[in-house]
Every structure is written in C-alpha cells, then in structure tokens.
Design an enzyme around this catalytic site. Sequence first.
Site, PDB file in Angstrom:
ATOM      1  N   CYS A  57      14.676  23.693  14.213  1.00 42.43           N
ATOM      2  CA  CYS A  57      15.012  25.407  13.669  1.00 42.43           C
ATOM      3  C   CYS A  57      15.304  25.873  12.063  1.00 42.43           C
ATOM      4  O   CYS A  57      15.247  25.745  11.199  1.00 42.43           O
ATOM      5  CB  CYS A  57      15.596  26.933  14.138  1.00 42.43           C
ATOM      6  SG  CYS A  57      14.090  27.167  15.895  1.00 42.43           S
ATOM      7  N   ARG A 140       6.444  28.066  18.426  1.00 41.88           N
ATOM      8  CA  ARG A 140       6.755  27.906  17.064  1.00 41.88           C
ATOM      9  C   ARG A 140       5.638  27.987  16.369  1.00 41.88           C
ATOM     10  O   ARG A 140       4.404  27.633  16.140  1.00 41.88           O
ATOM     11  CB  ARG A 140       7.318  26.216  16.375  1.00 41.88           C
ATOM     12  CG  ARG A 140       8.245  25.733  16.764  1.00 41.88           C
ATOM     13  CD  ARG A 140       8.860  24.458  16.062  1.00 41.88           C
ATOM     14  NE  ARG A 140       9.713  24.052  16.469  1.00 41.88           N
ATOM     15  CZ  ARG A 140      11.092  24.974  16.968  1.00 41.88           C
ATOM     16  NH1 ARG A 140      11.247  25.403  15.631  1.00 41.88           N
ATOM     17  NH2 ARG A 140      11.913  23.813  17.159  1.00 41.88           N
TER      18      ARG A 140
END
Length: 241
Positions: A57, A140
């Site tokens: 991330c 995601r």
Amino acid sequence: MTTTAEGSGATTTMPRIGDPAPEFTAVTTQGKIHFPADYKGKWVIFFSHPGDFTPVCTSEFVTFASMQQQLAAYNTELLGLSVDGIASHLAWLQQIKDKITFRDHKNVDVTFPVIDDASQQVARKYGMIMPGEDSTKAVRAVFFIDPKGVIRAIIYYPLILGRNSAELLRVIKALQTTDHFGVATPADWQPGDPVILPIPENMTGMKERQETLAEGMTCQDWYFCTKEIPAEEVESAIRAK
C-alpha cells in the site's frame, strides 16, 4: 442496481458497471465529503487499500500521489479508502512523506482524501470486502466514476498485488476518448493508436461504410473496422481545458 453476495455471514453489496455510484458521507484526511455529489463534473478513481503501515500500500500511495498532477490534467481526482481510522491515516501519510523513497519519489505529500472507514460501511457498500481473500481488510478495488456519478469500469486486485498506475491512467484516457469520439478502444490502446468503429447494424450499413471509407479508416472484415486518430487530436479532446 446492485447484486449481493454472501460471505462469512455478512452481506456485501456489489455495484456494477453502469450503476450510479452509491452515495455516502464520510470523514477523510481532507475533511468531510459527500460522495459523489462533491465530485460532480469530475472523473474519480476511487480505490481501496488493505491497510495503513503496510508495504504494498505504501508503494501505491507514493506512486498515486506522484501522479496527481498528471491525472488532474484529465479532470480526474483520486479518492482512497481503507478500514482504518483517521488518526492512523494521518500518521501513516506523514511517515510516507518523512521516510519513504520509492522509485526516486521521496518527500511525497499525499493530498488526495483518504476515507476513515473503520466501520467498514463504505467498503461493504462498494463490495471492497471479499471474505474469501480477507474478512477484515479491503481488497485493492478500483472504481472509475464519470462526471455524472456513473461507474464506468471496475478492477479488483488481491492484497498481495500492487496496482499498475499506468493502466489506471490508460483506462481514464480510453473512457474519455470513447465518450468524445463515439468509438471503442482495442487491446493495449494508447492515444495515437487506431480506434475501433462501432459495428454496423446491418450489411447495408457495412456496404455504405466500405463505399465511403474516409481517410484513415480501414475495414478488415464487416465487424472489424478501425480509424486513425492522431495522438495530438485525442489529447486535445480529453485534456482538461
């Protein structure tokens, strides 16, 4: 319209392409937002990430923040989300700015909003929680939402796979090109590549097209016709004025 799926005893809402983006109000790192109303007239890349203070991330946030100006040139805003609270977001983003260098990007200031979704309400509304992958973290997900607040494309990635930022920009350019020129885009399309013309409704339409082929148009078969549009013309049409 939405579909629903059951997993681990929880119902997950799954918006679909062509649906209005589900509405919500949320606190973010840039203040409260009302979505999608606050973004009317803008394209939005609304994405989720599994968690703050995580390496994949972090690489994505450095990359996305570094391309904000480039996206803005195409009237496109970024909006992030994870199921962390605002204090966690702010601390993590400060660490990114102070400590992280990724692919020559450093001292990166993440100024796009990141939603506080510790309750998971927004994540579940958008189908970002997939229990088969993880019941407590968002996958995601990427939603491409147009200026009218309609979902135009959706991409999902697992927790372990970082996203391709160039592909996200390509999708924005392609969607805007198809809207402006009334065409479709082929595999791996980039501005300057030939675009695909709509299939004629009947053979008469195909015959008329073949008889009146304009410069830059090519038909290999009745269903496969392309047209050259210079990259400069595409960019002029889709870049924010």
